[in-house]
Design an enzyme around this catalytic site. Structure first.
Site, PDB file in Angstrom:
ATOM      1  N   LYS A 106       0.816  -1.213   0.000  1.00  0.00           N
ATOM      2  CA  LYS A 106       0.000   0.000   0.000  1.00  0.00           C
ATOM      3  C   LYS A 106       0.852   1.266   0.000  1.00  0.00           C
ATOM      4  CE  LYS A 106      -3.035  -0.220   3.323  1.00  0.00           C
ATOM      5  NZ  LYS A 106      -3.771  -0.678   4.537  1.00  0.00           N
ATOM      6  N   ASP A 122      -9.871   0.831   2.929  1.00  0.00           N
ATOM      7  CA  ASP A 122      -9.718  -0.609   2.761  1.00  0.00           C
ATOM      8  C   ASP A 122     -10.903  -1.178   1.985  1.00  0.00           C
ATOM      9  OD1 ASP A 122      -7.277  -1.165   3.893  1.00  0.00           O
ATOM     10  OD2 ASP A 122      -8.063  -1.791   5.840  1.00  0.00           O
ATOM     11  N   ASP A 124     -12.699  -3.647   2.705  1.00  0.00           N
ATOM     12  CA  ASP A 124     -13.791  -4.125   3.553  1.00  0.00           C
ATOM     13  C   ASP A 124     -14.481  -2.974   4.277  1.00  0.00           C
ATOM     14  OD1 ASP A 124     -11.696  -3.518   5.234  1.00  0.00           O
ATOM     15  OD2 ASP A 124     -11.737  -5.408   6.357  1.00  0.00           O
ATOM     16  N   HIS A 260     -16.237  -0.119   8.949  1.00  0.00           N
ATOM     17  CA  HIS A 260     -15.096  -0.979   8.616  1.00  0.00           C
ATOM     18  C   HIS A 260     -15.416  -2.400   9.084  1.00  0.00           C
ATOM     19  CE1 HIS A 260     -10.383  -1.136   8.479  1.00  0.00           C
ATOM     20  NE2 HIS A 260     -10.948  -2.109   7.778  1.00  0.00           N
TER      21      HIS A 260
END
EC number: 2.4.1.123
Length: 336
Positions: A106, A122, A124, A260
C-alpha cells in the site's frame, strides 16, 4: 439569443472546471490475489456512487489479481493502477495475521502524484454518507481515526490485556508504574486522508527496508513514520466493529459515515454468524445494508451513468470520459 448562448457557455466551462478539479482528488483502495476480496471493492465503488461522491475510485492492484476481476472493476467505473509488491525485511516475530505482510504494498499509493489529495479506504469498508469534505482538510497532514484496542487482533498487546483503549482512556487508567509511559496515539490505517508525494514515497520505501517489521505490519510502520503530522478525526469516518460492543455509549449508527467490516466473520461477502459477536442484531443490520448496496443494479456504473445523463447530460458525459481516460492512462505498472 446571444445572452442565452453566453449563459450556457459559462455553465459548460463551470462543469469542465469541476471535472478538471476532480482528477486532482480521488479515493483509492488496494487489492491483491485471486480470492473474493474484489467483491468488497465493487461494494465500495457502488457505495461511493450511492452517496454521490464527486470523485473516482482508484484501485491499486498487484500483478496477481486475475484479468476477470480487473474487468469487473473496470465495468464498475474503477480506475486500475497496477503496482509491484513491497517486501519488508524478514519478520522473525510474526504478524497479527499472516497476510498482513502484503499490505506493505500500500505504500505505493504515495506515488500517485497525479492526485493532490487522496482518501484511502480498505476494501472491507463501506461508505454510508458523503465524506468528500475530507478532501478540504488543511494540507500538510495525514488524517485518520484512532484505532480501538479492543479488537481480538490486539489480544497479544498490553493494551488489550489490561482493557485499556484510547477510545475511552478514562475507563482503565494506564499503569505507568508497571508498564511505563502510555502508548502514543495510534491510528487505524484502513482509512487515511493523505497527499501523494514522490519525495515521501521514495523515503517510505527507503525507511521500510531498514525498519524491523512488527505485529501490525504497515499500520505500525505508518504510525511511526507519520507520527509528527498525524491528525485524529472522529470515529464516524472509520468505525471498526469492536466499537459496537466495547464502546456502545459512544456510537450512534445513524451518525456513522464509514463502517469498517474488519472483525472476524464480519465481511459481508463471507459473513460468518458463528464468529463471536456476529449474532448481534446491529451487525446483521450493517451486513444487510452492505448487501443492499452491492445488489442494487441502479448503482452499477453503466446504469448509474445512463441515469445521471438524463438528469445532467454535461456532467455525465464529462464523468464518463474522465473515467475512460484515466483507465487507459493508468494501466502502466507503478514501481520504484
Amino acid at each position: 439569443m446571444a445572452q442565452m448562448s453566453m449563459t450556457v457557455e459559462k455553465s459548460i466551462k463551470a462543469d469542465v472546471t469541476v471535472s478538471h478539479d476532480r482528477v486532482k482528488r480521488a479515493y483509492v483502495t488496494f487489492l491483491a490475489g485471486n480470492k473474493d476480496y474484489w467483491m468488497g471493492v465493487v461494494g465500495l465503488a457502488k457505495g461511493l456512487r450511492k452517496v454521490k461522491s464527486a470523485y473516482p475510485l482508484v484501485v491499486a492492484i498487484l500483478p496477481d489479481v486475475p484479468e476477470e476481476h480487473r474487468q469487473i472493476l473496470l465495468a464498475q467505473g474503477c480506475i486500475i493502477r497496477e503496482i509491484e509488491p513491497v517486501y519488508p525485511p524478514e519478520n522473525k516475530t510474526g504478524y497479527s495475521m499472516a497476510y498482513y505482510v502484503i499490505n506493505y504494498s500500500k505504500l505505493r499509493i504515495w506515488e500517485f502524484v497525479e492526485y493532490e489529495k487522496m482518501i484511502y479506504l480498505d476494501g472491507d469498508i463501506q461508505v454510508f454518507s458523503n465524506i468528500d469534505h475530507l478532501f478540504d482538510t488543511p494540507r500538510g497532514y495525514l488524517y485518520a481515526v484512532k484505532d480501538c484496542f479492543c479488537e481480538i487482533s490486539w489480544s497479544k498487546t498490553p493494551q488489550f490485556k489490561i482493557g485499556y483503549c484510547q477510545q475511552c482512556p478514562e475507563k482503565v487508567t494506564w499503569p505507568v508504574e508497571s508498564l511505563g509511559s502510555p502508548p502514543p496515539v495510534y491510528f487505524n490505517a484502513g482509512m487515511l486522508v493523505f497527499e501523494p508525494n514522490l519525495l515521501t514515497y521514495e523515503d517510505l520505501l527507503r525507511v521500510v527496508q531498514i525498519t524491523t517489521p512488527t505485529y501490525f505490519a504497515e499500520q505500525d510502520f505508518l504510525n511511526e513514520y507519520f507520527t509528527d503530522i498525524y491528525k485524529p478525526i472522529p470515529s464516524t469516518y472509520n468505525l471498526v466493529m469492536a466499537m459496537l460492543w466495547r464502546h456502545p455509549e459512544h456510537i450512534d449508527l445513524d451518525q456513522i459515515s464509514v463502517i469498517h467490516y474488519c472483525a472476524n466473520g464480519s465481511k459481508p461477502w463471507r459473513f460468518d454468524e458463528t464468529e463471536e459477536h456476529m449474532d448481534r442484531e446491529d451487525i446483521k443490520m450493517l451486513v444487510k445494508k452492505w448487501w443492499d448496496i452491492y445488489e442494487d443494479s441502479s448503482l452499477d456504473y453503466k446504469n448509474f451513468v445512463e441515469t445521471e445523463s438524463k438528469l445532467s447530460p454535461i456532467n455525465a458525459t464529462l464523468a464518463s470520459k474522465e473515467s475512460v481516460g484515466d483507465v487507459l492512462i493508468s494501466l502502466a505498472p507503478s514501481a520504484a
